[in-house]
Design a protein around this motif. Structure first.
Motif, PDB file in Angstrom:
ATOM      1  N   THR A 207       0.839  -1.198   0.000  1.00  0.00           N
ATOM      2  CA  THR A 207       0.000   0.000   0.000  1.00  0.00           C
ATOM      3  C   THR A 207       0.873   1.246   0.000  1.00  0.00           C
ATOM      4  N   PRO A 208       0.356   2.391  -0.472  1.00  0.00           N
ATOM      5  CA  PRO A 208       1.142   3.627  -0.443  1.00  0.00           C
ATOM      6  C   PRO A 208       1.601   4.000   0.967  1.00  0.00           C
ATOM      7  N   ARG A 557      -1.605   5.193  -5.716  1.00  0.00           N
ATOM      8  CA  ARG A 557      -2.269   4.106  -6.436  1.00  0.00           C
ATOM      9  C   ARG A 557      -2.515   4.526  -7.888  1.00  0.00           C
ATOM     10  N   THR A 563       0.105   0.123  -6.573  1.00  0.00           N
ATOM     11  CA  THR A 563       0.868   1.258  -6.060  1.00  0.00           C
ATOM     12  C   THR A 563       2.068   1.560  -6.960  1.00  0.00           C
TER      13      THR A 563
END
Length: 619
Positions: A207-208, A557, A563
């Motif tokens: 995830t970022p 994203r 991502t």
């Protein structure tokens, strides 16, 4: 990782973003950098490319600062005021620019050249007088230019003061600006990281938030100042470059102040002391003395010392025969009027240090003891007379003067003088030379010839105590025997030369003493000058070898939900190390957030990615 760029980016965007009045290639001040800065701003670098340096920028050029002139006297006065203020500001910016400071520093070094080549009044007035006699045309010109006293001349002082003002005017605003940069955070990432000179990107399944958290830890572990700004981690490093630059210039000011202080308050004097004699640090005790313009008699360090014994030994054989092996003086000294007497040894390059004063051992010679008697056998002089060496083997010459107490055979009061020539190691009679063969006392001989009459010491004209004035003194006559020959003789220790007509005698005693020449120097500010020099070297090294750079790690994203990670860097100037460092940082972040294997390896961040990033910034 899918893409890495380390060369100059495409398009017309400046590669380094080196703004603030510095050229992109070198980081040095340049006349066209204002336009480059504007161009960089247009390409969305914004704050990310600013303040990588504290170098001042040119905000105006010479021209009409007054603008349009209103009619009437009031309009003329207002226009004149604007002109004066504008030109004053422009002149101040020029004076406080680094190029002018360097120019003044060069002029200061250039101005010191005649001070080294031309004799100076404050160091050797006799050489200046000799130069005036030998150069009748140049001497008046040198006087007008102040070349006989360079370091106190108006033009040298003007350069010195302008350099001082220039450095202060340059340092103060840059220090204030640098302090503000230290208190602020690194700026956020620009919109398009692909336009920066060092760039890497890949797509990951993390995830970022996880990517940014990992990037923040990596950057802080590498001693970057880092924080999260929107969808990216912003970091900066290399502040010591500008700190080193400021330290260098502050150290120059310290050195200038220290040198000026030392020149204004310095003292330097010489004293010849025979074994058994002493010295007290007062002006009347010096053989010669010079000082700075602000020196006061009370500034002398109160101390005294006695020369107990001088010791010198020499090489006896080989190519270094006659070279001194031991050269030292045993002295007893005390500080202040009631100080306790202490004993020490002064050697070459090992001075006696008392407060701000240093006592250096600089020379050595012999002082044969002589006894002079009048015609009735009364002793009129008994003392060790210093002789000045004229070669490395201590061949020496001097003068023996009897000023008071002597009367000739008829009872007439006169003065006696003897020209003396002393050799510590005589070659021997019939060898054809009177020069010494070795500096030690192996075979001492004293050659003397006598004079009588008026030595001229009462005329008020300064005389050299080590010479007889026999050329310009008609009242001084040489002793001659019944045949009219000059009375002169070579004496061994213990031998006596008898003067003609019952005029007395002179005896070369067996007690031969040695003397030592001391230089007493008192120059405040030396410690500050040394500290300034060391700080200047350290600061210059920091400003040359440390690179100021900024790094951004963006994680957003993409349109497909994967991502996209971007790592980019911007340096103050182009450097081959920046792409390497960006590659290392990208590898560390990639280790925490590895690339997604099923992603397209050649896919680049598209407009949708930038749109999502821009939207995240607005939020």
């Amino acid at each position: 990782m899918s893409k890495t760029t380390t060369g100059t980016p495409a398009d017309d965007t400046p590669a380094t973003g080196a703004l603030d009045g510095e050229s992109p290639a070198t980081g040095a001040p340049d006349g066209d950098t204002q336009a480059a800065g504007n161009l960089a701003g247009e390409e969305d670098l914004g704050a990310a490319g600013s303040q990588l340096s504290t170098a001042p920028t040119e905000t105006a050029v010479p021209g009409s600062f007054g603008g349009n002139r209103a009619p009437g006297a009031a309009g003329w006065l207002a226009w004149t005021g604007r002109e004066v203020i504008g030109w004053s500001r422009w002149f101040w910016r020029q004076l406080t620019s680094m190029r002018v400071a360097l120019l003044l520093l060069f002029l200061l070094s250039l101005g010191a050249v005649p001070g080294s080549l031309i004799p100076q009044t404050n160091t050797n007035a006799m050489k200046v007088d000799a130069f005036r006699q030998a150069h009748k045309t140049l001497a008046p010109l040198y006087d007008k230019l102040g070349l006989f006293h360079v370091y106190s001349s108006v033009w040298f002082s003007a350069i010195y003061i302008l350099l001082f003002v220039s450095l202060i005017g340059c340092i103060v605003p840059r220090t204030w600006q640098f302090t503000g940069q230290l208190r602020s955070r690194p700026p956020g990432a620009p919109k398009r990281l692909t336009r920066l000179p060092a760039y890497a990107t890949w797509r990951t399944g993390a995830t970022p938030e996880e990517v940014r958290e990992a990037a923040l830890r990596v950057l802080k572990d590498r001693r970057f100042r880092a924080h999260t700004a929107g969808d990216a981690v912003a970091a900066e490093k290399g502040y010591l470059r500008e700190a080193g630059n400021l330290v260098f210039h502050i150290a120059l000011i310290v050195m200038l102040v220290a040198f000026a202080w030392g020149q204004l308050y310095k003292t330097e004097g010489n004293k010849l002391i025979v074994e058994g004699d002493g010295f007290s640090n007062t002006l009347t005790q010096y053989d010669d003395f010079k000082s700075g313009n602000l020196f006061n008699d009370d500034d002398l360090v109160p101390f005294s010392f006695n020369l107990d014994k001088f010791t010198a030994t020499y090489e006896r054989s080989g190519p270094s025969k006659g070279t001194a092996r031991t050269f030292q003086a045993a002295v007893d000294y005390s500080v202040g009027a009631d100080g306790k007497e202490r004993r020490t040894t002064v050697k070459v390059n090992e001075p006696l240090e008392i407060g701000d004063a240093k006592v250096y051992l600089v020379s050595h010679g012999y002082a044969p003891t002589v006894t002079v008697r009048d015609g009735k056998g009364n002793v009129v002089l008994h003392q060790a007379v210093p002789m000045l060496p004229i070669d490395s083997n201590e061949t020496s010459q001097g003068a023996i003067k009897v000023l008071d107490g002597y009367r000739d055979a008829q009872g007439k009061s006169e003065q006696l003088g003897f020209s003396a020539f002393f050799v510590p190691t005589f070659a021997g009679a019939g060898r054809g030379t009177m020069f010494s063969q070795f500096p030690a006392l192996d075979f001492p001989v004293l050659a003397v010839s006598g004079y009588h009459g008026d030595l001229g010491v009462d005329a008020g004209v300064p005389q050299n105590v080590y010479q007889l004035d026999t050329k310009d003194n008609p009242n001084l006559k040489q002793f001659k025997d019944a045949k009219g020959d000059i009375v002169k003789q070579r004496l061994l220790p213990g031998e006596t030369m008898t003067l003609p007509n019952g005029a007395g005698s002179i005896t070369f005693d067996k007690d031969i003493k040695e003397w030592a020449g001391f230089q007493i120097v008192q120059q405040p500010g030396n410690d500050w000058a040394l500290a300034g020099a060391l700080a200047a070297i350290a600061g210059l090294a920091g400003s040359l070898f440390i690179q100021r750079r900024r790094v951004w790690v963006r994680a957003v994203r993409g349109a497909d939900g994967v991502t996209v990670v971007e790592v980019a860097g911007l340096g103050r100037s182009e450097s081959a190390k920046l792409p390497e460092e960006i590659g290392d940082l990208a590898a560390l972040v990639h280790h925490k957030a590895p690339a997604q294997t099923d992603a397209d390896p050649d896919r680049e961040p598209d407009d949708e990615t930038y749109a999502s990033a821009e939207g995240a910034e607005k939020k």
